[in-house]
Design a protein around this motif. Structure first.
Motif, PDB file in Angstrom:
ATOM      1  N   VAL A  12      89.407  -7.864 -49.219  1.00 42.63           N
ATOM      2  CA  VAL A  12      90.728  -7.350 -48.442  1.00 42.63           C
ATOM      3  C   VAL A  12      91.629  -8.482 -48.822  1.00 42.63           C
ATOM      4  O   VAL A  12      92.944  -8.471 -48.943  1.00 42.63           O
ATOM      5  CB  VAL A  12      90.138  -7.442 -46.884  1.00 42.63           C
ATOM      6  CG1 VAL A  12      91.560  -7.186 -46.237  1.00 42.63           C
ATOM      7  CG2 VAL A  12      89.173  -6.372 -46.800  1.00 42.63           C
ATOM      8  N   CYS A  13      91.089  -9.909 -48.621  1.00 47.19           N
ATOM      9  CA  CYS A  13      92.079 -11.158 -48.764  1.00 47.19           C
ATOM     10  C   CYS A  13      92.634 -11.001 -49.980  1.00 47.19           C
ATOM     11  O   CYS A  13      93.946 -11.526 -50.011  1.00 47.19           O
ATOM     12  CB  CYS A  13      91.204 -12.260 -48.494  1.00 47.19           C
ATOM     13  SG  CYS A  13      90.646 -12.566 -46.605  1.00 47.19           S
TER      14      CYS A  13
ATOM     15  N   GLN B 286      89.422 -19.105 -46.202  1.00 50.22           N
ATOM     16  CA  GLN B 286      89.867 -17.928 -45.910  1.00 50.22           C
ATOM     17  C   GLN B 286      89.575 -17.732 -44.450  1.00 50.22           C
ATOM     18  O   GLN B 286      88.565 -17.944 -43.652  1.00 50.22           O
ATOM     19  CB  GLN B 286      88.867 -16.977 -46.719  1.00 50.22           C
ATOM     20  CG  GLN B 286      88.897 -15.603 -46.653  1.00 50.22           C
ATOM     21  CD  GLN B 286      88.475 -14.924 -47.729  1.00 50.22           C
ATOM     22  OE1 GLN B 286      88.422 -14.896 -48.815  1.00 50.22           O
ATOM     23  NE2 GLN B 286      87.197 -14.085 -47.185  1.00 50.22           N
TER      24      GLN B 286
ATOM     25  N   ARG C 265      98.283  -9.526 -46.799  1.00 47.59           N
ATOM     26  CA  ARG C 265      97.265  -8.577 -47.138  1.00 47.59           C
ATOM     27  C   ARG C 265      97.601  -6.969 -46.688  1.00 47.59           C
ATOM     28  O   ARG C 265      98.059  -6.712 -45.624  1.00 47.59           O
ATOM     29  CB  ARG C 265      96.040  -8.779 -46.284  1.00 47.59           C
ATOM     30  CG  ARG C 265      95.423 -10.299 -46.749  1.00 47.59           C
ATOM     31  CD  ARG C 265      94.277 -10.723 -45.708  1.00 47.59           C
ATOM     32  NE  ARG C 265      94.192 -12.385 -46.036  1.00 47.59           N
ATOM     33  CZ  ARG C 265      93.624 -13.021 -44.992  1.00 47.59           C
ATOM     34  NH1 ARG C 265      93.061 -12.574 -43.839  1.00 47.59           N
ATOM     35  NH2 ARG C 265      93.439 -14.737 -45.446  1.00 47.59           N
ATOM     36  N   THR C 266      97.282  -6.025 -47.673  1.00 50.32           N
ATOM     37  CA  THR C 266      97.564  -4.771 -47.454  1.00 50.32           C
ATOM     38  C   THR C 266      96.581  -3.617 -47.619  1.00 50.32           C
ATOM     39  O   THR C 266      95.744  -3.914 -48.854  1.00 50.32           O
ATOM     40  CB  THR C 266      98.813  -4.396 -48.199  1.00 50.32           C
ATOM     41  OG1 THR C 266      98.629  -4.712 -49.613  1.00 50.32           O
ATOM     42  CG2 THR C 266     100.135  -5.083 -47.701  1.00 50.32           C
TER      43      THR C 266
ATOM     44  N   GLU D 102     101.314 -15.072 -47.836  1.00 55.33           N
ATOM     45  CA  GLU D 102     100.069 -14.463 -47.996  1.00 55.33           C
ATOM     46  C   GLU D 102     100.343 -13.021 -47.108  1.00 55.33           C
ATOM     47  O   GLU D 102     100.706 -12.866 -45.849  1.00 55.33           O
ATOM     48  CB  GLU D 102      98.810 -14.647 -47.348  1.00 55.33           C
ATOM     49  CG  GLU D 102      97.647 -14.031 -47.700  1.00 55.33           C
ATOM     50  CD  GLU D 102      96.372 -14.933 -47.559  1.00 55.33           C
ATOM     51  OE1 GLU D 102      95.251 -14.235 -47.607  1.00 55.33           O
ATOM     52  OE2 GLU D 102      96.408 -16.022 -47.447  1.00 55.33           O
TER      53      GLU D 102
ATOM     54  N   TYR E 182      88.314  -8.755 -41.302  1.00 60.99           N
ATOM     55  CA  TYR E 182      89.734  -8.988 -42.185  1.00 60.99           C
ATOM     56  C   TYR E 182      90.182  -7.518 -42.506  1.00 60.99           C
ATOM     57  O   TYR E 182      91.509  -7.559 -42.602  1.00 60.99           O
ATOM     58  CB  TYR E 182      89.004  -9.457 -43.687  1.00 60.99           C
ATOM     59  CG  TYR E 182      88.678 -10.969 -43.352  1.00 60.99           C
ATOM     60  CD1 TYR E 182      89.525 -11.567 -43.333  1.00 60.99           C
ATOM     61  CD2 TYR E 182      87.245 -11.502 -42.994  1.00 60.99           C
ATOM     62  CE1 TYR E 182      89.394 -13.222 -43.207  1.00 60.99           C
ATOM     63  CE2 TYR E 182      86.909 -12.434 -42.984  1.00 60.99           C
ATOM     64  CZ  TYR E 182      87.855 -13.695 -43.004  1.00 60.99           C
ATOM     65  OH  TYR E 182      87.756 -14.645 -42.656  1.00 60.99           O
TER      66      TYR E 182
ATOM     67  N   VAL F 243      93.977 -17.962 -51.367  1.00 60.99           N
ATOM     68  CA  VAL F 243      95.167 -16.883 -52.165  1.00 60.99           C
ATOM     69  C   VAL F 243      96.176 -17.977 -52.622  1.00 60.99           C
ATOM     70  O   VAL F 243      96.636 -17.740 -53.781  1.00 60.99           O
ATOM     71  CB  VAL F 243      95.805 -15.890 -51.190  1.00 60.99           C
ATOM     72  CG1 VAL F 243      97.059 -15.278 -51.916  1.00 60.99           C
ATOM     73  CG2 VAL F 243      94.528 -14.769 -51.073  1.00 60.99           C
TER      74      VAL F 243
ATOM     75  N   THR G 195      94.044  -8.581 -51.696  1.00 63.62           N
ATOM     76  CA  THR G 195      95.031  -7.733 -52.004  1.00 63.62           C
ATOM     77  C   THR G 195      96.432  -8.440 -51.910  1.00 63.62           C
ATOM     78  O   THR G 195      97.454  -7.976 -52.375  1.00 63.62           O
ATOM     79  CB  THR G 195      94.984  -6.657 -50.840  1.00 63.62           C
ATOM     80  OG1 THR G 195      95.216  -7.262 -49.606  1.00 63.62           O
ATOM     81  CG2 THR G 195      93.900  -5.989 -50.775  1.00 63.62           C
ATOM     82  N   SER G 196      96.400  -9.684 -51.391  1.00 66.82           N
ATOM     83  CA  SER G 196      97.618 -10.429 -51.181  1.00 66.82           C
ATOM     84  C   SER G 196      98.041 -11.093 -52.599  1.00 66.82           C
ATOM     85  O   SER G 196      98.988 -11.222 -53.042  1.00 66.82           O
ATOM     86  CB  SER G 196      97.534 -11.653 -50.239  1.00 66.82           C
ATOM     87  OG  SER G 196      98.749 -12.288 -50.196  1.00 66.82           O
TER      88      SER G 196
ATOM     89  N   ALA H 128      94.079  -7.138 -41.569  1.00 66.52           N
ATOM     90  CA  ALA H 128      95.082  -6.498 -42.395  1.00 66.52           C
ATOM     91  C   ALA H 128      95.714  -5.464 -41.841  1.00 66.52           C
ATOM     92  O   ALA H 128      96.883  -5.004 -42.399  1.00 66.52           O
ATOM     93  CB  ALA H 128      94.381  -6.067 -43.537  1.00 66.52           C
TER      94      ALA H 128
END
Length: 380
Positions: free
Chosen positions: A43-44, A309, A172-173, A170, A288, A153, A46-47, A292
């Motif tokens: 998930v993280c 994180q 996240r998507t 950052e 997370y 990230v 994605t940034s 997000a």
């Protein structure tokens, strides 16, 4: 057998590196990200993928665990998602990648990139890596020593400055589909949740030492029902069903529980969580996902250092009081079973009061609930 496997892998990697010939690459960059990270890590990251797309104008392909292909569906900045352990070097070689970016110090990832013939290989390393990992690192063009005092990230963006990436905030998507959102809405209606103050909880964790006692989750659930008139939505994977059932069995307000553990795919779960007002769990993947999707979260982090994180939206992170007395925290890449007993003590040192106080503070700060409309009437 473990060492024989790596000796054989090393031999195949060395031969591939020795005999490889750089094929004609397409103009521009074609980037493959390789990671052995868990759900929350995916998930993280994605940034990072978004930053690459926005700044360099390319989509990225990803090699990850089985969660990746499901979690990344519909993400416009990600091309192909290959499953680690299933994808072969021969298949990757046909893609003619120009760059391999390894987000974990992992011999298997190095071997895969080398045997796929990817000419430029960039990876993270740490001072704690073992001899085998150090040997495989000789096949890399770039090694960057991981910083444990920096968001992951941010570190990876700095690492990829070599290909022109710059630091950015950052973001996240995740991208639940229309069908995911429709299923979430149907579920919401079926369980009478519209207009309710719904708090999601996940009782599971990827590592046993992160598991917070079920009876404490139950106490938090009862607090939320009595103080705020909440509905409690239990989420997670099928592996979390037993713990969720155990909570339902011991809470005082069973009528306020909705047990959905194991009922949703990842992006369906993301769509459901987006409808919630608050999320409470240990430091685990679904937390997370909730973060997000813009949901305030209470992270019962216990031993997780949460420096490299952590949630980035509206959140509270909980560690034991006087955490220094327990020794070093669990950090990225090195949070294994050798310290499990100590880490478990750190998780269990988090009190119900700490969690309910964090909930109160988040609710008040962000005005998450109408107290008069939701609070249960006093019993005589």
């Amino acid at each position: 057998m473990y060492h024989l496997h790596f000796v054989w892998l090393l031999l195949k990697t060395w031969l591939a590196n020795l005999t490889s010939r750089t094929s004609v690459r397409p103009h521009g960059r074609k980037i493959l990200i390789l990671t052995s990270g868990k759900l929350g890590d995916l998930v993280c990251m994605t940034s990072l993928y978004g930053a690459i797309h926005r700044q360099l104008g390319v989509t990225v392909d990803v090699v990850s665990n089985h969660f990746g292909s499901e979690l990344y569906a519909g993400n416009p900045v990600i091309g192909k998602v290959h499953v680690l352990g299933q994808i072969t070097p021969a298949v990757l070689a046909k893609e003619l990648y120009s760059h391999a970016v390894l987000l974990n110090p992992n011999p298997e990832l190095v071997a895969l990139a080398v045997r796929a013939g990817i000419p430029y290989r960039i990876s993270v390393t740490t001072p704690r890596e073992n001899f085998l990992t150090r040997v495989f690192e000789r096949f890399l063009q770039e090694r960057h020593v991981y910083r444990f005092d920096q968001q992951a990230v941010e570190f990876y963006q700095t690492m990829l400055g070599i290909i022109g990436l710059k630091l950015e905030v950052e973001r996240r998507t995740l991208f639940p589909s229309t069908a995911d959102q429709q299923r979430a809405n149907v579920f919401w209606q079926e369980h009478g949740l519209p207009g309710k103050f719904v708090v999601a909880m996940c009782l599971g964790a990827g590592k046993a030492y992160k598991l917070w006692p079920v009876e404490r989750f139950a106490a938090v659930a009862d607090f939320l029902v009595e103080q705020y008139g909440a509905k409690i939505l239990l989420v997670g994977s099928s592996a979390d069903r037993d713990r969720s059932a155990a909570l339902v069995a011991v809470v005082k307000h069973r009528e306020a529980m909705v047990d959905a553990a194991g009922k949703f795919k990842l992006l369906e779960q993301a769509a459901v969580l987006k409808l919630c007002r608050l999320f409470v769990s240990v430091d685990t993947g679904p937390l997370y996902i909730a973060d997000a999707m813009g949901v305030p979260v209470v992270d019962i982090a216990g031993p997780a250092d949460c420096v490299t994180q952590h949630p980035i939206g509206r959140y509270k992170i909980l560690h034991p009081d006087n955490k220094e007395q327990y020794g070093d925290m669990a950090v990225a890449f090195h949070s294994g079973s050798e310290n499990e007993a100590r880490y478990r003590k750190m998780t269990e040192a988090i009190s119900v009061k700490q969690v309910t106080t964090a909930i109160d503070e988040l609710i008040q700060k962000h005005q998450l609930v109408n107290l008069q409309a939701n609070k249960l009437p006093a019993t005589s």
